[in-house]
Scaffold this active site. Sequence first.
Site, PDB file in Angstrom:
ATOM      1  N   ASP A   8       9.366   8.728  -3.676  1.00  0.00           N
ATOM      2  CA  ASP A   8      10.474   8.396  -3.187  1.00  0.00           C
ATOM      3  C   ASP A   8      10.488   6.829  -2.831  1.00  0.00           C
ATOM      4  O   ASP A   8       9.633   6.002  -3.617  1.00  0.00           O
ATOM      5  CB  ASP A   8      10.242   8.909  -1.623  1.00  0.00           C
ATOM      6  N   VAL A  65       4.307  10.166  -5.607  1.00  0.00           N
ATOM      7  CA  VAL A  65       3.929   9.279  -4.843  1.00  0.00           C
ATOM      8  C   VAL A  65       4.913   8.901  -3.723  1.00  0.00           C
ATOM      9  O   VAL A  65       5.966   8.638  -3.812  1.00  0.00           O
ATOM     10  CB  VAL A  65       3.977   7.552  -5.672  1.00  0.00           C
ATOM     11  N   CYS A  66       4.407   8.822  -2.479  1.00  0.00           N
ATOM     12  CA  CYS A  66       5.305   8.784  -1.361  1.00  0.00           C
ATOM     13  C   CYS A  66       4.471   7.627  -0.409  1.00  0.00           C
ATOM     14  O   CYS A  66       3.659   6.888  -0.927  1.00  0.00           O
ATOM     15  CB  CYS A  66       5.361   9.948  -0.457  1.00  0.00           C
ATOM     16  N   GLY A  67       4.980   7.273   0.836  1.00  0.00           N
ATOM     17  CA  GLY A  67       4.384   6.536   1.526  1.00  0.00           C
ATOM     18  C   GLY A  67       2.619   6.732   1.835  1.00  0.00           C
ATOM     19  O   GLY A  67       1.982   5.955   1.581  1.00  0.00           O
ATOM     20  N   GLY A 109       1.918   4.965  -1.563  1.00  0.00           N
ATOM     21  CA  GLY A 109       2.344   3.609  -1.847  1.00  0.00           C
ATOM     22  C   GLY A 109       2.038   2.632  -0.860  1.00  0.00           C
ATOM     23  O   GLY A 109       1.763   1.385  -0.951  1.00  0.00           O
TER      24      GLY A 109
END
Length: 156
Positions: A8, A65-67, A109
């Site tokens: 995202d 991969v996200c936050g 991330g």
Amino acid sequence: MKIAIGSDKSGFVLKEAIKKYLEENNFNFEDLGTIDPDNAKGFFIVAPEVAKRVQSKEFNLAILVCGTGAGMNIVANKYEGVHAVACESIYSATMARAINNAQIICMGGWIVAPELGVKMAEAFLNTDWLQDLEPWRKEWLDKASKEVKAIEDSIY
């Protein structure tokens, strides 16, 4: 081996660093996530796209991969037969494959620096299930995987 990758907006920078590693090392991969951070896809859009295609065996492994890695992880694990693990270290990425036979690694991330994320992806992609484990542990994990499959079968 065919790999899916996706992010995202929050995971975009880390995903791009991992993509560069995949390209430089001639991995066969496809980016199913955000291509332009100004027009980002949510984790709840990317994770299902990737998980369904891992479930169908179109892709062998995937990197999401996200936050924090948690959102992608939660969504990907909703799919029968798909095992995703959120990792924050090279060791956890290695063990996700060796011990848990995970097909998807999820990273944050906001948590994992690009250099570390690349090393985690490398470890994940270059480790096989039961690799470098003691014979007794291999036998135990093989039995455990059958028990997990039975649990999954009772749910789905």
